[in-house]
Design a protein around this motif. Structure first.
Motif, mmCIF file in Angstrom:
data_model
loop_
_atom_site.group_PDB
_atom_site.id
_atom_site.type_symbol
_atom_site.label_atom_id
_atom_site.label_comp_id
_atom_site.label_asym_id
_atom_site.label_seq_id
_atom_site.Cartn_x
_atom_site.Cartn_y
_atom_site.Cartn_z
ATOM 1 N N UNK A 283 1.021 -1.185 0.051
ATOM 2 C CA UNK A 283 0.091 -0.212 -0.087
ATOM 3 C C UNK A 283 0.931 1.168 0.092
ATOM 4 N N UNK A 284 1.256 1.891 -1.173
ATOM 5 C CA UNK A 284 2.239 2.725 -1.443
ATOM 6 C C UNK A 284 1.716 4.093 -1.784
ATOM 7 N N UNK A 285 2.352 5.114 -0.970
ATOM 8 C CA UNK A 285 2.097 6.511 -1.188
ATOM 9 C C UNK A 285 3.327 6.950 -2.006
ATOM 10 N N UNK A 286 2.735 7.834 -3.159
ATOM 11 C CA UNK A 286 3.913 8.264 -3.957
ATOM 12 C C UNK A 286 3.980 9.932 -4.115
ATOM 13 N N UNK A 287 5.031 10.597 -4.057
ATOM 14 C CA UNK A 287 4.944 11.962 -4.391
ATOM 15 C C UNK A 287 5.655 12.422 -5.868
ATOM 16 N N UNK A 288 4.839 12.825 -6.597
ATOM 17 C CA UNK A 288 5.172 13.038 -8.063
ATOM 18 C C UNK A 288 5.373 14.699 -8.386
ATOM 19 N N UNK A 289 6.617 14.838 -8.938
ATOM 20 C CA UNK A 289 6.704 16.480 -9.213
ATOM 21 C C UNK A 289 6.373 16.897 -10.611
ATOM 22 N N UNK A 290 6.314 18.310 -10.443
ATOM 23 C CA UNK A 290 5.842 18.657 -11.958
ATOM 24 C C UNK A 290 6.586 18.476 -13.100
ATOM 25 N N UNK A 291 7.526 17.438 -13.201
ATOM 26 C CA UNK A 291 8.204 16.904 -14.257
ATOM 27 C C UNK A 291 7.610 15.533 -14.612
ATOM 28 N N UNK A 292 6.772 14.962 -13.645
ATOM 29 C CA UNK A 292 6.510 13.568 -13.930
ATOM 30 C C UNK A 292 7.224 12.708 -13.067
ATOM 31 N N UNK A 293 8.361 13.041 -12.359
ATOM 32 C CA UNK A 293 9.209 12.199 -11.752
ATOM 33 C C UNK A 293 8.654 11.790 -10.462
ATOM 34 N N UNK A 294 9.047 10.462 -9.915
ATOM 35 C CA UNK A 294 8.622 10.099 -8.564
ATOM 36 C C UNK A 294 9.651 10.583 -7.658
ATOM 37 N N UNK A 295 9.380 11.581 -6.705
ATOM 38 C CA UNK A 295 10.174 12.007 -5.613
ATOM 39 C C UNK A 295 10.452 11.231 -4.407
ATOM 40 N N UNK A 296 9.423 10.392 -4.048
ATOM 41 C CA UNK A 296 9.395 9.763 -2.817
ATOM 42 C C UNK A 296 8.379 8.577 -2.798
#
Length: 276
Positions: free
Chosen positions: A97-110
């Motif tokens: 069960x995974x939380x994901x932070x995506x930046x404004x370039x579409x990259x996964x930051x965390x």
């Protein structure tokens, strides 16, 4: 910071859930939002485990994540995907069960895998065994954004303040708590727990929730919240699905922490307790 919260009634069709999120991203960007926040299980919510096993996939193949990353780059918008369920990610065979932070370039930051799993037998005969399907995460995770360091958590984690102590000790000034709370526990504990986490941390809490009657038969509480560091509710979405925006005054963090310096006054507590 202008935050956009998407309160969802996620179902069992990942494509439909992805379309809802992407549409909200476009609307949020058009209204000046810096980041969109979604609830737990935003891409797929189904307690029918056999059916879910036929639908879920690994993170690298997930269609919801792919659609959101593409839209984030197109819109130039940060997105916190509260969580997505993934299989084929763990050596023990359980799902994540995974939380994901995506930046404004579409990259996964965390990435953060939910640590605390809900296992309980209720007096009304209901039994929940989250750990029979999902494996627990093993790391607390905070991520740097243009609006400060954000500490990641998911739903049931909110009942365990040691996690938020670790996150704020690591410099987090916003605590993210995506959820799919049931109605009875939501009515009893949702607001009080989230306000407590904000007050003790001197931090903003952004808690985006699932709401309403879902295709798998469950009903969720809603009331997506933004709580400021003083414990005041800035936004409460009640039980209406859809998009809401709120401006967050980041100077409030320093103001409250100066007024009640609880973090500065923290001391390490011994593990052993003296019994007199």
């Amino acid at each position: 910071m202008r935050a956009a919260l998407l309160q969802m009634t996620s179902g069992i069709d990942p494509a439909a859930n992805a379309a809802t999120i992407v549409d909200a991203m476009t609307r949020a960007k058009g209204e000046g939002a810096n980041m969109l926040f979604t609830p737990e299980m935003a891409g797929y919510l189904d307690r029918n485990r056999a059916r879910a096993a036929e639908t879920l996939c690994a993170e690298s193949d997930d269609p919801v994540l792919a659609a959101v990353r593409e839209a984030a780059a197109r819109e130039g918008l940060w997105v916190h995907l509260g969580s997505l369920p993934f299989k084929d990610e763990r050596a023990d065979g359980r799902w994540a069960n995974r939380s994901l932070m995506i930046d404004d370039s579409g990259a996964i930051r965390a990435r953060y895998d939910k640590i605390h799993l809900f296992d309980v037998d209720l007096a009304n005969g209901e039994s929940w065994r989250e750990s029979s399907v999902y494996g627990p995460g093993e790391r607390a995770v905070a991520v740097d954004t243009p609006w400060g360091r954000m500490g990641l958590s998911v739903c049931y984690d909110m009942r365990f303040p040691d996690l938020y102590r670790a996150l704020t000790n690591a410099g987090a000034t916003m605590l993210l708590v995506p959820a799919a709370f049931t109605v009875p526990t939501g009515m009893a504990h949702w607001h009080v727990l989230l306000r407590a986490r904000a007050i003790e941390a001197g931090a903003f809490v952004i808690a985006v929730a699932q709401v309403g009657a879902h295709e798998d038969g469950r009903t969720t509480f809603g009331h997506s919240l933004i709580v400021d560091p003083w414990g005041e509710v800035v936004l409460d979405m009640a039980r209406t699905s859809g998009l809401a925006l709120a401006d967050i005054d980041l100077s409030r963090i320093e103001e409250v922490r100066a007024r009640v310096p609880a973090i500065a006054n923290r001391r390490a507590v011994p593990e052993e307790v003296e019994i007199a």
